[in-house]
Design an enzyme around this catalytic site. Sequence first.
Site, PDB file in Angstrom:
ATOM      1  N   GLU A  96       0.811  -1.225   0.000  1.00 54.39           N
ATOM      2  CA  GLU A  96       0.000   0.000   0.000  1.00 54.39           C
ATOM      3  C   GLU A  96       0.844   1.274   0.000  1.00 54.39           C
ATOM      4  O   GLU A  96       1.966   1.304   0.511  1.00 54.39           O
ATOM      5  CB  GLU A  96      -0.911   0.003   1.237  1.00 54.39           C
ATOM      6  N   CYS A 109       3.267   8.733   0.895  1.00 58.47           N
ATOM      7  CA  CYS A 109       3.838   7.857   1.919  1.00 58.47           C
ATOM      8  C   CYS A 109       3.995   6.499   1.249  1.00 58.47           C
ATOM      9  O   CYS A 109       3.008   5.883   0.838  1.00 58.47           O
ATOM     10  CB  CYS A 109       2.894   7.787   3.119  1.00 58.47           C
ATOM     11  N   CYS A 116       6.492  -6.740   7.126  1.00 57.82           N
ATOM     12  CA  CYS A 116       7.644  -6.212   7.878  1.00 57.82           C
ATOM     13  C   CYS A 116       8.067  -7.227   8.923  1.00 57.82           C
ATOM     14  O   CYS A 116       7.228  -7.903   9.519  1.00 57.82           O
ATOM     15  CB  CYS A 116       7.260  -4.891   8.557  1.00 57.82           C
ATOM     16  N   CYS A 120       6.672  -4.187  15.380  1.00 56.22           N
ATOM     17  CA  CYS A 120       6.344  -3.138  16.352  1.00 56.22           C
ATOM     18  C   CYS A 120       4.891  -3.364  16.786  1.00 56.22           C
ATOM     19  O   CYS A 120       4.020  -3.629  15.951  1.00 56.22           O
ATOM     20  CB  CYS A 120       6.488  -1.755  15.719  1.00 56.22           C
ATOM     21  N   CYS A 123       1.712  -1.353  15.324  1.00 57.01           N
ATOM     22  CA  CYS A 123       1.640  -1.150  13.873  1.00 57.01           C
ATOM     23  C   CYS A 123       1.001  -2.354  13.182  1.00 57.01           C
ATOM     24  O   CYS A 123       1.432  -3.493  13.383  1.00 57.01           O
ATOM     25  CB  CYS A 123       3.061  -0.930  13.344  1.00 57.01           C
ATOM     26  N   GLU A 168      10.569  -1.731   6.777  1.00 57.78           N
ATOM     27  CA  GLU A 168      11.676  -0.949   7.328  1.00 57.78           C
ATOM     28  C   GLU A 168      12.635  -0.638   6.165  1.00 57.78           C
ATOM     29  O   GLU A 168      13.339  -1.529   5.671  1.00 57.78           O
ATOM     30  CB  GLU A 168      12.369  -1.763   8.432  1.00 57.78           C
ATOM     31  N   CYS A 342      -1.031   6.595   9.894  1.00 60.53           N
ATOM     32  CA  CYS A 342       0.236   6.059  10.376  1.00 60.53           C
ATOM     33  C   CYS A 342       0.027   4.771  11.179  1.00 60.53           C
ATOM     34  O   CYS A 342      -0.763   4.744  12.119  1.00 60.53           O
ATOM     35  CB  CYS A 342       0.863   7.136  11.256  1.00 60.53           C
TER      36      CYS A 342
HETATM   37  S1  SF4 Z   1       6.339   0.602  12.438  1.00 58.30           S
HETATM   38 FE1  SF4 Z   1       7.552   0.300  10.575  1.00 58.30          FE
HETATM   39  S2  SF4 Z   1       9.235  -1.007  11.289  1.00 58.30           S
HETATM   40 FE2  SF4 Z   1       7.634  -1.182  12.833  1.00 58.30          FE
HETATM   41  S3  SF4 Z   1       6.424  -2.975  12.220  1.00 58.30           S
HETATM   42 FE3  SF4 Z   1       5.449  -1.147  11.309  1.00 58.30          FE
HETATM   43  S4  SF4 Z   1       6.301  -1.043   9.259  1.00 58.30           S
HETATM   44 FE4  SF4 Z   1       7.656  -2.363  10.452  1.00 58.30          FE
END
Ligand code: SF4
Length: 350
Positions: A96, A109, A116, A120, A123, A168, A342
């Site tokens: 996306e 963005c 990923c 985190c 997220c 990342e 975000c």
């Molecule tokens: S915040 Fe960024 S680094 Fe962390 S899990 Fe989400 S996409 Fe990955």
Amino acid sequence: MLATAKKNIRALELPELEQYFVEGLGDKKFRAKQVYEWLWQKHAHSFDAMTNLSKELRGTLASQFSLPALQVDATQYSADGTIKSRFKTVDAHLVEGVLIPTDDRKTACVSSQIGCSLSCKFCATGYMARKRNLDFDEIYDEVVLINQQSERVYEKKLSNIVFMGMGEPLLNYRNVLKAIDKITSPDGLGMSPRRITVSTAGVAKMIRQLGDDKVKFKLALSLHAANDTKRHEIMPINDTNNIAALIEALNYFYKQTGNEITFEYILFKEFNDSLRDADELIKIYRQVPADLVNIIEYNPIDMASFRKPEEDVVEKFMQHLEKNRVNARLRRSRGKDIDAACGQLANKES
Ligand code: SF4
């Protein structure tokens, strides 16, 4: 006989393409330039689209090379003007990207990986497995497609790009840097690197590498907690890249490049929103030549139980930073209604 996969034509730089035309096809050198322009400036996504080449030559190229390109798979429009696109890769993965419009900016963005690996806790992407890195041409296509969307809907070109989508970026270092090279090249989109921000969850070794490579774009560190105990709880990468290591790497990056550094800090209710947390954040800010701290409104996701703090708590936090001369800005979320804000990107169906 085994069929060999055709080489991606966009993996060839101009001199290699020229060599192919002259030595491989016995053709003129300028043909290579024409093809190169189709690939990087005119964004042709098929050989057939290269209309100033003969049909025969288009056929020859198609028989010898592949031209894998990202396609728009779905688009969602937020009430606040934000547009989320889901892109499909040639091997049927979904990724996306988001167009965030404001009066004076049109920001893309973009994602750098499919899924990923960093997990985190706040997220949505972190709950998906990492499938693979995006190739540099796929990242470039994301930017091109969002730029076309911006011109179509807002009659404005993109003004800014942030690598804050899925993945990342510093764990897909080579492709991200090569994509930025094409985005900033006059042979590509010709954007200024000062309008590009790469955001990292904190890979100290690669932050130092950016310094050694003397990159020209800006860097953002997703800090989100200002001591190792709390950061470890929400960002497992902190185990191997703790705050002290990140401070050192950011200073090195700044020494090598002089480029702008930003801290990103999402406020989570009763986790990192106290004045004591603010004091710890101020302490870190003073150890790095950072221009700005973005305080980000949290966007709840189904998989996690974090909540966003009450307005008065946010206000006190901001005032405390201001009183201590921290250049901090509160970032309200955009595109929440379409899961484009975000931390919300997870290829969810509309
Ligand atoms: S915040 Fe960024 S680094 Fe962390 S899990 Fe989400 S996409 Fe990955």
